[in-house]
Design a protein around this motif. Structure first.
Motif, PDB file in Angstrom:
ATOM      1  N   SER A 202      34.614  41.903  42.830  1.00 53.27           N
ATOM      2  CA  SER A 202      35.231  43.128  42.296  1.00 53.27           C
ATOM      3  C   SER A 202      34.179  44.206  42.096  1.00 53.27           C
ATOM      4  O   SER A 202      33.108  43.947  41.552  1.00 53.27           O
ATOM      5  CB  SER A 202      35.908  42.835  40.948  1.00 53.27           C
ATOM      6  OG  SER A 202      36.363  44.043  40.368  1.00 53.27           O
TER       7      SER A 202
ATOM      8  N   ARG B  94      34.938  46.896  40.276  1.00 48.49           N
ATOM      9  CA  ARG B  94      35.330  47.607  39.053  1.00 48.49           C
ATOM     10  C   ARG B  94      34.248  47.533  37.992  1.00 48.49           C
ATOM     11  O   ARG B  94      33.668  46.472  37.758  1.00 48.49           O
ATOM     12  CB  ARG B  94      36.597  46.963  38.471  1.00 48.49           C
ATOM     13  CG  ARG B  94      37.853  47.618  38.934  1.00 48.49           C
ATOM     14  CD  ARG B  94      39.124  47.094  38.311  1.00 48.49           C
ATOM     15  NE  ARG B  94      39.077  45.932  37.478  1.00 48.49           N
ATOM     16  CZ  ARG B  94      39.218  45.952  36.146  1.00 48.49           C
ATOM     17  NH1 ARG B  94      39.392  47.094  35.503  1.00 48.49           N
ATOM     18  NH2 ARG B  94      39.216  44.826  35.468  1.00 48.49           N
TER      19      ARG B  94
ATOM     20  N   SER C 228      35.043  44.889  35.400  1.00 47.51           N
ATOM     21  CA  SER C 228      35.619  43.718  36.069  1.00 47.51           C
ATOM     22  C   SER C 228      35.509  42.447  35.236  1.00 47.51           C
ATOM     23  O   SER C 228      34.437  42.117  34.707  1.00 47.51           O
ATOM     24  CB  SER C 228      34.877  43.505  37.395  1.00 47.51           C
ATOM     25  OG  SER C 228      35.026  42.178  37.843  1.00 47.51           O
ATOM     26  N   SER C 229      36.602  41.704  35.152  1.00 47.09           N
ATOM     27  CA  SER C 229      36.546  40.427  34.442  1.00 47.09           C
ATOM     28  C   SER C 229      35.787  39.387  35.274  1.00 47.09           C
ATOM     29  O   SER C 229      35.141  38.493  34.714  1.00 47.09           O
ATOM     30  CB  SER C 229      37.952  39.931  34.082  1.00 47.09           C
ATOM     31  OG  SER C 229      38.833  40.135  35.139  1.00 47.09           O
ATOM     32  N   ASN C 230      35.838  39.508  36.591  1.00 42.81           N
ATOM     33  CA  ASN C 230      35.093  38.556  37.433  1.00 42.81           C
ATOM     34  C   ASN C 230      33.586  38.754  37.270  1.00 42.81           C
ATOM     35  O   ASN C 230      32.832  37.780  37.178  1.00 42.81           O
ATOM     36  CB  ASN C 230      35.523  38.696  38.895  1.00 42.81           C
ATOM     37  CG  ASN C 230      36.861  38.025  39.144  1.00 42.81           C
ATOM     38  OD1 ASN C 230      36.933  36.826  39.404  1.00 42.81           O
ATOM     39  ND2 ASN C 230      37.944  38.789  39.016  1.00 42.81           N
TER      40      ASN C 230
ATOM     41  N   GLU D 158      41.793  37.972  43.286  1.00 40.64           N
ATOM     42  CA  GLU D 158      42.675  37.849  44.451  1.00 40.64           C
ATOM     43  C   GLU D 158      43.363  39.185  44.622  1.00 40.64           C
ATOM     44  O   GLU D 158      43.857  39.751  43.649  1.00 40.64           O
ATOM     45  CB  GLU D 158      43.707  36.749  44.165  1.00 40.64           C
ATOM     46  CG  GLU D 158      44.780  36.603  45.215  1.00 40.64           C
ATOM     47  CD  GLU D 158      45.659  35.384  44.933  1.00 40.64           C
ATOM     48  OE1 GLU D 158      45.213  34.252  45.186  1.00 40.64           O
ATOM     49  OE2 GLU D 158      46.789  35.567  44.433  1.00 40.64           O
TER      50      GLU D 158
ATOM     51  N   ALA E  41      46.422  40.820  46.765  1.00 44.47           N
ATOM     52  CA  ALA E  41      47.561  40.573  47.666  1.00 44.47           C
ATOM     53  C   ALA E  41      47.431  39.229  48.380  1.00 44.47           C
ATOM     54  O   ALA E  41      47.553  39.140  49.610  1.00 44.47           O
ATOM     55  CB  ALA E  41      47.696  41.724  48.673  1.00 44.47           C
ATOM     56  N   HIS E  42      47.146  38.199  47.575  1.00 44.01           N
ATOM     57  CA  HIS E  42      47.029  36.817  48.050  1.00 44.01           C
ATOM     58  C   HIS E  42      45.891  36.600  49.039  1.00 44.01           C
ATOM     59  O   HIS E  42      45.923  35.637  49.825  1.00 44.01           O
ATOM     60  CB  HIS E  42      48.357  36.327  48.665  1.00 44.01           C
ATOM     61  CG  HIS E  42      49.423  36.116  47.647  1.00 44.01           C
ATOM     62  ND1 HIS E  42      50.644  35.543  47.928  1.00 44.01           N
ATOM     63  CD2 HIS E  42      49.455  36.414  46.318  1.00 44.01           C
ATOM     64  CE1 HIS E  42      51.375  35.495  46.825  1.00 44.01           C
ATOM     65  NE2 HIS E  42      50.675  36.026  45.834  1.00 44.01           N
TER      66      HIS E  42
ATOM     67  N   THR F 211      41.876  35.591  37.252  1.00 40.57           N
ATOM     68  CA  THR F 211      43.051  36.457  37.338  1.00 40.57           C
ATOM     69  C   THR F 211      43.692  36.616  35.956  1.00 40.57           C
ATOM     70  O   THR F 211      43.654  35.685  35.150  1.00 40.57           O
ATOM     71  CB  THR F 211      44.091  35.879  38.335  1.00 40.57           C
ATOM     72  OG1 THR F 211      45.280  36.691  38.286  1.00 40.57           O
ATOM     73  CG2 THR F 211      44.468  34.445  38.003  1.00 40.57           C
TER      74      THR F 211
HETATM   75  C1  LIG Z   1      45.253  45.747  45.013  1.00 43.69           C
HETATM   76  C2  LIG Z   1      45.421  44.619  44.026  1.00 43.69           C
HETATM   77  C3  LIG Z   1      46.075  43.459  44.404  1.00 43.69           C
HETATM   78  C4  LIG Z   1      46.208  42.395  43.499  1.00 43.69           C
HETATM   79  N1  LIG Z   1      46.777  41.223  43.925  1.00 43.69           N
HETATM   80  C5  LIG Z   1      46.747  40.132  43.110  1.00 43.69           C
HETATM   81  C6  LIG Z   1      47.184  38.850  43.588  1.00 43.69           C
HETATM   82  O1  LIG Z   1      47.627  38.691  44.704  1.00 43.69           O
HETATM   83  N2  LIG Z   1      47.087  37.796  42.734  1.00 43.69           N
HETATM   84  C7  LIG Z   1      46.569  37.919  41.458  1.00 43.69           C
HETATM   85  O2  LIG Z   1      46.467  36.932  40.740  1.00 43.69           O
HETATM   86  N3  LIG Z   1      46.173  39.126  40.988  1.00 43.69           N
HETATM   87  C8  LIG Z   1      46.239  40.225  41.786  1.00 43.69           C
HETATM   88  N4  LIG Z   1      45.794  41.439  41.325  1.00 43.69           N
HETATM   89  C9  LIG Z   1      45.394  41.563  39.926  1.00 43.69           C
HETATM   90  C10 LIG Z   1      43.921  41.233  39.753  1.00 43.69           C
HETATM   91  O3  LIG Z   1      43.785  39.841  39.622  1.00 43.69           O
HETATM   92  C11 LIG Z   1      43.420  41.940  38.491  1.00 43.69           C
HETATM   93  O4  LIG Z   1      43.461  43.340  38.683  1.00 43.69           O
HETATM   94  C12 LIG Z   1      42.023  41.478  38.137  1.00 43.69           C
HETATM   95  O5  LIG Z   1      41.735  41.947  36.842  1.00 43.69           O
HETATM   96  C13 LIG Z   1      41.020  42.004  39.101  1.00 43.69           C
HETATM   97  O6  LIG Z   1      39.777  41.447  38.816  1.00 43.69           O
HETATM   98  P1  LIG Z   1      38.613  42.278  38.118  1.00 43.69           P
HETATM   99  O7  LIG Z   1      39.006  42.430  36.666  1.00 43.69           O
HETATM  100  O8  LIG Z   1      37.407  41.418  38.279  1.00 43.69           O
HETATM  101  O9  LIG Z   1      38.491  43.598  38.811  1.00 43.69           O
HETATM  102  C14 LIG Z   1      45.683  42.522  42.191  1.00 43.69           C
HETATM  103  C15 LIG Z   1      45.041  43.716  41.819  1.00 43.69           C
HETATM  104  C16 LIG Z   1      44.895  44.739  42.718  1.00 43.69           C
HETATM  105  C17 LIG Z   1      44.159  46.006  42.280  1.00 43.69           C
END
Ligand SMILES: Cc1cc2nc3c(=O)[nH]c(=O)nc-3n(C[C@H](O)[C@H](O)[C@H](O)COP(=O)(O)O)c2cc1C
Length: 175
Positions: A9, A11, A14-16, A76, A78-79, A109
């Motif tokens: 990520s 961001r 970001s939590s990751n 993840e 969009a899977h 997630t």
């Molecule tokens: C474009 C987009 C697609 C996403 N698709 C999924 C998904 O398929 N499955 C899921 O569990 N979370 C999905 N998410 C939610 C992310 O898991 C969530 O935003 C997460 O906090 C992102 O990680 P980060 O905090 O490290 O940025 C999606 C988020 C975005 C922005």
């Protein structure tokens, strides 16, 4: 013992990335965990440019070469896995820096339990690249936002233990 940590990520909050910082705190002091921050500086992968001298790419390849193991923590999208992460991995398929490299994989997630497509995909990609991925070195974290405080520190004791187990297992694999 050098471990290169890569967040999928970009961001700022970001939590990751926060999970990787937490692992850095939980890891034994004999290990050095370095967060790679150049994922977004890599150009789009183009096989025609694989042997070109590209500073951001040379830096990425060098950082992988220098480390004993890699720890990836990715959301993840969009899977699937984020495009920036897949782009970075594509750059080292041909040059081979990940061949035989032990890898830890974490996916965080905010969602509840369900199929973890990104993790399945990441395991498949890395095994295809001949990296070493073992089930004990993978972790799927659900409801991640409830397990971190506002500073990104892990407040869930079970998660802290799971992260400690994973990093110790990855270090054992290297040894
Ligand atoms: C474009 C987009 C697609 C996403 N698709 C999924 C998904 O398929 N499955 C899921 O569990 N979370 C999905 N998410 C939610 C992310 O898991 C969530 O935003 C997460 O906090 C992102 O990680 P980060 O905090 O490290 O940025 C999606 C988020 C975005 C922005």
């Amino acid at each position: 013992m050098k471990i290169l940590a890569i967040s999928g990520s970009l961001r700022a909050s970001s939590s990751n990335t926060a999970i990787l910082m937490a692992v850095r705190e939980l890891a034994p002091s004999s290990s050095e965990i370095k967060l790679f921050d150049g994922l977004d500086l890599l150009p789009h992968f183009n096989p025609d440019r694989e042997t070109e001298s590209i500073p951001s790419l040379e830096y990425f390849r060098e950082e992988i070469k220098k480390c004993d193991a890699v720890l990836i923590c990715s959301p993840e999208y969009a899977h699937g896995i984020p495009g920036t992460l897949k782009n970075a991995l594509d750059w080292v398929v041909g040059s081979g820096e990940l061949i035989g490299k032990p890898i830890g994989i974490i996916n965080a997630t905010p969602m509840y339990e369900g199929r973890n497509f990104a993790q399945e995909s990441l395991v498949e990609i890395l095994q295809t690249m001949s990296a070493v991925v073992l089930p004990e070195n993978t972790l799927a974290i659900t409801k991640v936002k409830s397990k971190l405080d506002s500073d990104g520190k892990v407040i869930d004791l079970k998660l802290a233990q799971e992260l400690t187990n994973l990093i110790i297992s990855l270090i054992k694999l290297v040894k």
